[in-house]
Each structure stands twice: as C-alpha cells, then as structure tokens.
Design an enzyme around this catalytic site. Structure first.
Site, mmCIF file in Angstrom:
data_model
loop_
_atom_site.group_PDB
_atom_site.id
_atom_site.type_symbol
_atom_site.label_atom_id
_atom_site.label_comp_id
_atom_site.label_asym_id
_atom_site.label_seq_id
_atom_site.Cartn_x
_atom_site.Cartn_y
_atom_site.Cartn_z
ATOM 1 N N ILE A 89 21.420 -27.211 -11.235
ATOM 2 C CA ILE A 89 20.169 -27.945 -11.415
ATOM 3 C C ILE A 89 19.805 -27.906 -12.893
ATOM 4 O O ILE A 89 19.958 -26.877 -13.546
ATOM 5 C CB ILE A 89 19.014 -27.277 -10.606
ATOM 6 C CG1 ILE A 89 19.178 -27.526 -9.119
ATOM 7 C CG2 ILE A 89 17.653 -27.749 -11.092
ATOM 8 C CD1 ILE A 89 18.955 -28.962 -8.686
ATOM 9 N N LYS A 90 19.356 -29.026 -13.401
ATOM 10 C CA LYS A 90 18.780 -29.034 -14.743
ATOM 11 C C LYS A 90 17.267 -29.067 -14.549
ATOM 12 O O LYS A 90 16.693 -30.084 -14.160
ATOM 13 C CB LYS A 90 19.240 -30.272 -15.514
ATOM 14 C CG LYS A 90 18.694 -30.371 -16.920
ATOM 15 C CD LYS A 90 19.101 -31.702 -17.542
ATOM 16 C CE LYS A 90 18.312 -31.958 -18.813
ATOM 17 N NZ LYS A 90 18.325 -33.380 -19.154
#
Lengths: 150, 70
Positions: A107-108
C-alpha cells in the site's frame, strides 16, 4: 514504439520479499487519455504502477475504473490513498484496497494536503492512528470538489 | 408493507428493494462487481460473498474502486 527500453536495466532489488527489476515507479494520473497512459507505462519498463482507490461516484457510474486498462497480472499495482484528506480515511481506504482489491499486500499510504499540487501531509501520513477511533461524518476520499472549495 | 428500505451508500441515502443482496445493489447501480470493493457496515465483503449478504434498513455501504491517480 511502445516496447520497454531494454538497454536500461537496474540491478534487481527486493522490498518485502518481492523482487523488482525496475526501480521506476509510475503513476496513472493526469494522462490525456487511457491509451496514452497504457503506452507510456509500457514504454517506461516500470513494473510498479500506482493506482488510486477512490469512492465510486454514484452520479457518474459510466466512469470506468483503471482495471479495464491495466492488467494486475502484468503490472505490480500499488494501491494508494491519494484523495484521502485524513489519516483515518487513508487507513480505512488502504484496508479496502488491500483486502478487497486483492492485488498484493503493498500500500502507498498518503494523506493529501494540497489539492493543486497533490503534495502530501507528511505529519498526518506519519501520525499514529488508533483503529478504535471512528468517524461519524462521511469520508472525503474521492470528493475532490469539496476539498477544492475549502 | 413497504417493498423498499433505506440504506446509506457512499454517504447518500438510497432506497433499495427489501431483501436485496449487495450483489443486486451493485447491479441496480450499474456497477461491475469485478472492479468494485464493497464495505458493508465497516466490514469488507469479498467478491464471492456479495450475493450472500442481504442489506438491512440503515445499513452503511461504501463502494470504492481503482482509478488513475497517485
């Protein structure tokens, strides 16, 4: 024409047990159209491509998602929380992306601070988040117009 | 007996058919279940289960998808 540049090859590197051969991470926003985006990403040779998780706009259901254009088997899709303006919403949407999207576990995480430049709010992005805290108001993810009015 | 119930979808009040499943709700909204992630009362409902979960009055449903950006 759209073939990846074969002459540039980074040394393989590993993040979280996954090995990549390109250190270039490319985004999917602000392209003129989807065809241009697909060709640019292909030509870049990047493996990691960021996509935004957003609330579906119910009034514009014709808006096609990015998955119609990018194959999660071909690219390592990195879901990001661009469009979230609070840490709580960012974490909530990150979970939706990771568990519901099912691409990968990456996940960013980001919290948008400036709607014009899309620069992040590093303090909020880095803030400690308590999962027991809840919000009663509706999340602002994807509601760019409201943010722009502020 | 009223044949619709009120639920909240993405923060908006919506009337849906009584007894509708999440999958049927997506169809009503003309959304493709393959590309939409569904949160039902703050719990993520995975795609294969969408047809098993029936919505109840007052339920909060959040629908997200992946778009260009970031």
């Amino acid at each position: 024409m759209t073939a990846a540049v074969e002459t540039i090859r980074d040394a393989p590197f590993t993040i979280g047990g996954r090995t990549f051969h390109s250190r270039l991470m490319v985004g999917t926003g602000k392209y003129r159209d989807n065809e241009t985006m697909v060709r640019a990403i292909e030509a870049s040779g990047a493996e990691i491509v960021t996509v935004a998780v957003r609330r579906v706009d119910l009034d514009r259901t014709r808006e096609a998602g990015i998955l119609y254009h990018l194959d999660p088997k071909k690219y390592f899709l990195l879901a990001n929380t661009a469009g979230c303006h609070t840490a709580e919403d960012a974490v909530r949407y990150a979970r939706l992306a990771r568990e519901g999207g099912g691409f990968n576990e990456f996940i960013k995480l980001e919290v948008i601070g400036d709607q014009e430049t899309l620069l992040g709010r590093s303090r909020r992005t880095g803030s400690r988040y308590s999962p027991t805290r809840t919000r009663t108001s509706s999340p602002r993810c994807g509601s760019r117009t409201r943010a722009a009015r502020r | 007996m009223n044949d619709t119930i009120d639920v909240t979808v993405n923060g908006e009040r919506r009337a849906v058919a009584r007894g509708a499943t999440l999958l049927e709700l997506l169809r009503t909204l003309e959304l493709d279940p393959r590309v939409v992630v569904v949160e039902h009362n703050r719990a993520i409902v995975r795609r294969p289960k969408l047809g098993d979960v029936t919505v109840a009055p007052g339920d909060a449903i959040e629908l997200v998808h992946f778009v260009g950006g970031g």
